[in-house]
Write a protein that holds these residues in place. Structure first.
Motif, PDB file in Angstrom:
ATOM      1  N   THR A 257      -5.429  -5.170  -8.025  1.00 33.47           N
ATOM      2  CA  THR A 257      -4.273  -5.196  -7.134  1.00 33.47           C
ATOM      3  C   THR A 257      -2.990  -5.618  -7.837  1.00 33.47           C
ATOM      4  N   VAL A 258      -3.045  -6.679  -8.621  1.00 34.74           N
ATOM      5  CA  VAL A 258      -1.821  -7.244  -9.204  1.00 34.74           C
ATOM      6  C   VAL A 258      -1.127  -6.253 -10.145  1.00 34.74           C
ATOM      7  N   PRO A 259      -1.825  -5.586 -11.074  1.00 31.75           N
ATOM      8  CA  PRO A 259      -1.121  -4.594 -11.905  1.00 31.75           C
ATOM      9  C   PRO A 259      -0.530  -3.445 -11.094  1.00 31.75           C
ATOM     10  N   LEU A 260      -1.271  -2.948 -10.089  1.00 35.56           N
ATOM     11  CA  LEU A 260      -0.730  -1.881  -9.243  1.00 35.56           C
ATOM     12  C   LEU A 260       0.532  -2.348  -8.512  1.00 35.56           C
ATOM     13  N   ALA A 261       0.476  -3.568  -7.960  1.00 32.79           N
ATOM     14  CA  ALA A 261       1.622  -4.096  -7.229  1.00 32.79           C
ATOM     15  C   ALA A 261       2.800  -4.371  -8.163  1.00 32.79           C
ATOM     16  N   PHE A 262       2.521  -4.872  -9.372  1.00 25.91           N
ATOM     17  CA  PHE A 262       3.609  -5.184 -10.306  1.00 25.91           C
ATOM     18  C   PHE A 262       4.342  -3.919 -10.733  1.00 25.91           C
ATOM     19  N   LEU A 263       3.609  -2.880 -11.045  1.00 25.35           N
ATOM     20  CA  LEU A 263       4.251  -1.646 -11.465  1.00 25.35           C
ATOM     21  C   LEU A 263       5.076  -1.042 -10.327  1.00 25.35           C
ATOM     22  N   PHE A 264       4.558  -1.137  -9.104  1.00 26.96           N
ATOM     23  CA  PHE A 264       5.313  -0.640  -7.948  1.00 26.96           C
ATOM     24  C   PHE A 264       6.582  -1.468  -7.744  1.00 26.96           C
ATOM     25  N   ALA A 265       6.451  -2.793  -7.803  1.00 26.96           N
ATOM     26  CA  ALA A 265       7.622  -3.655  -7.627  1.00 26.96           C
ATOM     27  C   ALA A 265       8.630  -3.441  -8.747  1.00 26.96           C
ATOM     28  N   TYR A 266       8.133  -3.225  -9.962  1.00 19.44           N
ATOM     29  CA  TYR A 266       9.026  -2.956 -11.098  1.00 19.44           C
ATOM     30  C   TYR A 266       9.807  -1.662 -10.860  1.00 19.44           C
ATOM     31  N   ALA A 267       9.133  -0.653 -10.345  1.00 22.66           N
ATOM     32  CA  ALA A 267       9.811   0.606 -10.057  1.00 22.66           C
ATOM     33  C   ALA A 267      10.873   0.425  -8.976  1.00 22.66           C
TER      34      ALA A 267
ATOM     35  N   MET B 296     -10.243  -3.814  -0.110  1.00 19.04           N
ATOM     36  CA  MET B 296      -9.493  -5.064  -0.174  1.00 19.04           C
ATOM     37  C   MET B 296      -8.211  -4.887  -0.973  1.00 19.04           C
ATOM     38  N   THR B 297      -8.227  -4.022  -1.967  1.00 15.10           N
ATOM     39  CA  THR B 297      -7.012  -3.731  -2.727  1.00 15.10           C
ATOM     40  C   THR B 297      -5.949  -3.142  -1.812  1.00 15.10           C
ATOM     41  N   PHE B 298      -6.360  -2.205  -0.971  1.00 15.63           N
ATOM     42  CA  PHE B 298      -5.431  -1.608  -0.007  1.00 15.63           C
ATOM     43  C   PHE B 298      -4.882  -2.670   0.940  1.00 15.63           C
ATOM     44  N   ALA B 299      -5.748  -3.571   1.424  1.00 10.04           N
ATOM     45  CA  ALA B 299      -5.320  -4.574   2.407  1.00 10.04           C
ATOM     46  C   ALA B 299      -4.407  -5.631   1.794  1.00 10.04           C
ATOM     47  N   SER B 300      -4.628  -5.989   0.534  1.00  8.78           N
ATOM     48  CA  SER B 300      -3.865  -7.080  -0.085  1.00  8.78           C
ATOM     49  C   SER B 300      -2.650  -6.607  -0.871  1.00  8.78           C
TER      50      SER B 300
ATOM     51  N   VAL C 120     -14.008  -3.615  -3.062  1.00  8.51           N
ATOM     52  CA  VAL C 120     -12.835  -3.824  -3.917  1.00  8.51           C
ATOM     53  C   VAL C 120     -11.724  -2.853  -3.558  1.00  8.51           C
ATOM     54  N   LEU C 121     -12.057  -1.584  -3.357  1.00  5.57           N
ATOM     55  CA  LEU C 121     -11.041  -0.594  -3.016  1.00  5.57           C
ATOM     56  C   LEU C 121     -10.379  -0.909  -1.673  1.00  5.57           C
TER      57      LEU C 121
ATOM     58  N   LEU D 223      -9.679  -1.450   8.894  1.00  2.83           N
ATOM     59  CA  LEU D 223      -9.260  -0.052   8.844  1.00  2.83           C
ATOM     60  C   LEU D 223      -9.460   0.576   7.472  1.00  2.83           C
ATOM     61  N   PRO D 224      -9.017  -0.046   6.355  1.00  2.00           N
ATOM     62  CA  PRO D 224      -9.278   0.595   5.063  1.00  2.00           C
ATOM     63  C   PRO D 224     -10.758   0.748   4.769  1.00  2.00           C
ATOM     64  N   ALA D 225     -11.569  -0.199   5.230  1.00  2.00           N
ATOM     65  CA  ALA D 225     -13.018  -0.062   5.030  1.00  2.00           C
ATOM     66  C   ALA D 225     -13.544   1.166   5.759  1.00  2.00           C
ATOM     67  N   LEU D 226     -13.089   1.373   6.998  1.00  2.00           N
ATOM     68  CA  LEU D 226     -13.494   2.564   7.746  1.00  2.00           C
ATOM     69  C   LEU D 226     -12.991   3.835   7.070  1.00  2.00           C
ATOM     70  N   SER D 227     -11.770   3.794   6.535  1.00  2.00           N
ATOM     71  CA  SER D 227     -11.205   4.969   5.868  1.00  2.00           C
ATOM     72  C   SER D 227     -12.010   5.353   4.642  1.00  2.00           C
TER      73      SER D 227
END
Length: 559
Positions: free
Chosen positions: A80-90, A153-157, A150-151, A116-120
């Motif tokens: 989550t943190v690398p994905l979020a950091f790159l998005f925030a950096y952009a 929870m990544t979406f949720a957090s 993990v997938l 919801l993400p778990a159901l998705s």
């Protein structure tokens, strides 16, 4: 001002702080104390010392639960943190079109329950999933278990990490980058010597928030965890399944340890953080760089599409007849959930609970912050009140729910009549989300010069008139933010309330679990989508209300 009025205001200030301490003690400290005490008693209520801990530690499931919990939290944080950091950096350091749109898409998961993400992901990668054929590409046989957890929870957090990191990257001194440019420093070196060190505290805070959320998460493992067991599920099984409150209290204490550790580390990190902008600083404004901006735009588009896909998959599944064989449009899942499954009452309960939480939670939180920040007196109690106000941030919802069961359901407790009512759901939700709301109110009040109170006192204006005529209007944006925050979280929460609802106070978020357990995946997705629609509508209503009120009450902000 007459001495009698001064004495009255001083008495009110002391009484307000005392009332805040007593309220947080009654609805937070005592339930936590009840957990610690019950962990030392056997099933018959006799003192057993540490025997319950020894029993749980000796169980074969203990090491598996702890290992799975830590692996789940660590992997979620690392993803989550690398994905979020790159998005925030952009968002903050590149010149991208429609930045507000991309930012709002990244924050969409806040409107949805974690179920919801778990159901998705079940719809996408389950045994009959649309993208099930892709699992072997990643070396996976099934989405159920740790990969799906993990997938989801990544979406949720992700939105929580994005907000923290966008704030961390929002402030930078342009002079540092100008000096680096004059020295011919490469973009890569500027990133590792200026940008990354400047955001290190934000990165640490984001990692701790995501880790804590994953450690205490209950809904995601319950829906998509398969045979993987985590501590949050252990609490549920011990309390709901086996009615073993002593072992449930033991697990709650263990679940409290990593959350408290993360809280202490985060407080220490924030204490060491220094201001990135001084009075002489020049705010950094990104300059267009075609290659960088195109690459980051591509990443933002990809992540936004992934977010919309996950969110849209559950919504789509709620409108089809029978996934994946009959994809014709239908409303039968909504009708089944709201009529045959009896969730119409649960939805009404959720609306009432969320509205009451927003109304009373906002009033209590802002008043408590005002007493602590803008009044004098009761100096001995203030540190205790400030500690109690921040403590809920370190208490997982599952732990709080267990504490409320043990404390309010005790036969000798005169407040036992609250158990199983809508009132206890409102109280637990306010306490659960109190810390973030309190910090929002404190931040708004700190920006208000203390001279307002001094001038009012010199003009013999009662403090409550100053509060109503000056403090509340100036802090109105923060007040509305707190109300919106309470409402949305009350609609989506499940971890604490799953232990506290009664036959007449079932909530729609809890009903999603029940529908999933019954195999009614379409109806579960429909009820999760209903929460999203409601949260989005109320959020839009809050924004409209804020726009209207600010135009009427705060024209002074515009020159």
């Amino acid at each position: 001002m007459p001495r009698s009025k001064l004495a009255f205001e001083s008495l009110v200030a002391r009484g307000g702080v005392l009332l805040l301490v007593l309220a947080l003690g009654l609805f937070l400290a005592l339930p936590l104390g009840a957990i610690l005490w019950r962990a030392l008693l056997d099933r018959d209520g006799r003192f057993a010392g540490l025997a319950n801990f020894a029993t749980y530690f000796a169980a074969p499931s203990f090491s598996a639960s702890v290992g799975s919990t830590l692996a789940f939290a660590a992997l979620t944080t690392l993803l989550t943190v690398p994905l979020a950091f790159l998005f925030a950096y952009a968002m903050q350091r590149a010149c991208l079109p429609y930045r507000t749109l991309w930012r709002n898409i990244a924050l969409i998961p806040i409107l949805a329950p974690s179920l919801l993400p778990a159901l998705s992901f079940v719809y996408l990668f389950g045994n009959q999933g649309w993208l099930n054929f892709m699992l072997p590409w990643f070396g996976l046989d099934s989405i159920y278990g740790l990969p799906g957890m993990v997938l989801a929870m990544t979406f949720a957090s992700l939105p929580h990490a994005v907000m923290i990191l966008m704030a961390a990257l929002a402030l930078a001194d342009a002079r540092l980058y100008e000096a680096a440019d004059s020295l011919g420093t490469t973009a890569r070196r500027k990133f590792f010597t200026i940008t990354l060190p400047g955001a290190k505290y934000g990165l640490i805070s984001a990692a701790l928030v995501v880790f804590t959320m994953a450690v205490s998460e209950f809904g995601v493992p319950k829906v998509i965890g398969g045979n993987v067991n985590v501590l949050a599920l252990d609490i549920y099984k011990q309390v709901v399944g086996q009615q073993n409150f002593s072992i449930g209290a033991v697990v709650a204490v263990l679940l409290l340890v990593p959350a408290l550790a993360a809280f202490v580390i985060d407080r220490a990190v924030q204490g060491r953080q220094k201001a990135l902008l001084s009075a002489r600083s020049v705010p950094y404004a990104p300059r267009p760089q075609r290659l960088r901006d195109l690459l980051l735009l591509g990443y933002v588009l990809l992540l936004s599409l992934a977010m919309l896909l996950v969110m849209g998959m559950a919504v789509f599944g709620s409108f089809v007849q029978f996934w994946p064989y009959d994809l014709s449009f239908t409303l039968r899942h909504y009708l089944y959930g709201l009529t045959e499954a009896g969730i119409d009452n649960a939805y009404a309960n959720s609306l009432q609970m969320a509205a009451a939480t927003a109304l009373f939670g906002t009033a209590v939180t802002f008043a408590g912050a005002y007493w602590l920040e803008k009044t004098k007196g009761a100096e001995v109690l203030r540190p205790l009140a400030q500690f109690q106000a921040l403590l809920p941030m370190a208490v997982p919802g599952m732990v709080l729910g267990i504490g409320y069961i043990l404390f309010f359901n005790a036969p000798a407790n005169p407040l036992g009549f609250l158990y199983g009512t809508l009132a206890i759901l409102v109280l637990s939700t306010i306490v659960h989300f109190y810390s973030s709301s309190h910090l929002t109110a404190v931040t708004a009040l700190k920006s208000l010069d203390g001279e307002f109170e001094a001038v009012s006192a010199s003009l013999k204006v009662p403090f409550y008139k100053t509060f109503w005529r000056v403090t509340v209007p100036v802090c109105l944006p923060a007040v509305l933010d707190i109300g919106r925050y309470y409402f949305v979280n009350a609609m989506t929460t499940i971890s604490a309330v799953v232990f506290l609802y009664g036959p007449e106070t079932t909530l729609v978020s809890v009903s999603i679990l029940q529908l999933d357990e019954a195999g009614a995946l379409g109806a579960a997705a429909a009820m999760a989508s209903l929460i999203v629609f409601t949260s989005a509508a109320v959020t839009a209503l809050f924004f409209a209300l804020e726009w209207w009120l600010l135009r009427r009450t705060q024209r002074w902000r515009n020159r």
